[in-house]
Design a protein around this motif. Structure first.
Motif: not given
Ligand code: 89V
Ligand code: NAD
Length: 343
Positions: A96, A163, A176, A180, A230
């Protein structure tokens, strides 16, 4: 069954987790690796004892006979690499975000389906054991029909040192990390019809948004809020935990900090610890994510062995990526965005 022969393309920061996981999984092994950066190729090749190394993906496909490729590069290279895999009739896993745009992602799905090759997006957060535990409670019907959900990820963890590219893109947290959370809301409450989004940038040293709040109508009739940040300094840093609240017609689920799961439902209240196991190679606080990498890669091996569609197939992930695209469009317009129009 003979062991599946895989190759890893992209030997960067996250790929090391994928290599550890492949070492733990029966039925598949990584026989070759590729990275355009010779230094990363050497680091990962030496660490995992892989001698067949390529700096060019075309040379990898020409030189190896493969059962699958695991693409762990960043998004700009995903479409050419997935299309290359399709041309060589090699099943592909792609990290992803699946692609920089939904149009690219649709083309990738079409390329693989036309070639008849399986395609899975490495969307691993739904495979975290605490998230699977929430799904199991929903499946048990303990809380009845869900009508509200909140999927929350709030942290001040420094993701930029591991990153650095995350600090430089015009898009950050939704693309990013929110991706999720949006996938988790789909996993728990089903597909979405409308999304309304607000974003902010609190950290002045990055280019993209580091705070996002998204309100969704699910096709089931449920409402959910996905909030991520964040820029949230807490007494105890929760990274990388996703917290979940679900209210149903007969009860509630609360997945709180430190993996404490409280279920109030038809059988009263039960509190349990759903902490992920700490795998021998894992490092806190990443162990939650690292365990889910093993789970999703095992799922891929099972799918290839049984000829079944991965839960996070390319086609499935179009719906998660559409939420990302709709969130950015809605943050800019400050209007709700309909999902079906994008798909
Ligand atoms: O899961 C991710 O894609 C990571 C993070 C957890 C650091 O955001 O980039
Ligand atoms: P990275 O920049 O550290 O690593 C990417 C590697 O790919 C680099 O070594 C680069 O040289 C190589 N590369 C790029 N294009 C290539 C090409 N065309 N051919 C060969 N090699 C190429 O990035 P990272 O932090 O490891 O992230 C990689 C991907 O993993 C991203 O898409 C990121 O979003 C994702 N990620 C996922 C999770 C998760 O939990 N699923 C966590 C972190 C990162």
């Amino acid at each position: 069954m003979a062991e599946l022969r895989g190759a890893l393309i992209g030997c960067g920061f996250f790929a090391v987790n994928q290599m550890h996981a492949w070492r733990d999984i029966e039925g598949a092994s990584i026989v070759a690796i590729c990275d355009r950066d010779p230094e990363r190729l050497k680091v990962v090749g030496d660490q995992f004892g892989i001698t067949r190394r390529y700096t060019d993906a075309a040379a990898l496909f020409a030189g190896e006979s493969l059962d699958f490729v695991d693409i762990a590069t960043t998004a700009p290279s995903h479409r050419p690499l997935v299309e290359m895999a399709a041309r060589h009739r090699v099943p592909a896993i792609c990290q992803k975000p699946f692609a920089p745009t939904l149009a690219d992602a649709k083309a990738m799905v079409t390329a693989c389906s036309d070639a008849g090759v399986p395609l899975m997006v490495h969307e691993n957060f739904r495979w975290q054991s605490p998230i699977q535990a929430v799904r199991a409670v929903l499946d048990s019907n303990e809380i009845g029909t869900p009508f509200f959900g909140r999927i929350s990820f709030r942290s001040a963890y420094d993701v930029f040192s591991g990153q650095p590219y995350l600090a430089t893109g015009k898009r950050f947290i939704i693309e990013d990390l929110g991706i999720h959370s949006l996938d988790i809301t789909r996993f728990l409450l089903g597909d979405v019809s409308t999304i309304t989004t607000r974003t902010a940038r609190i950290n002045p040293n990055i280019a993209g948004e580091d705070v996002a709040t998204m309100l969704m109508d699910h096709k089931s009739g449920a409402t959910s809020v996905v909030d991520c940040s964040y820029a949230t300094k807490l007494a105890t840093e929760p990274f990388p935990q996703t917290l979940v609240e679900i209210d149903g017609s007969d009860g509630t689920i609360r997945l709180e900090q430190n993996y404490r799961l409280t279920v109030t439902g038809r059988n009263g209240t039960a509190v349990s610890d759903v902490s992920p196991p700490l795998l021998p190679w894992a490092l806190r606080p990443w162990h939650n994510i690292q365990e889910s990498v093993v789970a999703i890669q095992k799922h891929w091996v099972d799918c290839l062995a049984n000829g079944t569609e991965p839960a996070t197939s390319g086609a499935d992930n179009l719906r998660t990526l559409a939420l990302v695209e709709a969130a950015y469009a809605g943050a800019a317009s400050r209007e709700p965005v309909q999902l079906d129009a994008l798909l």
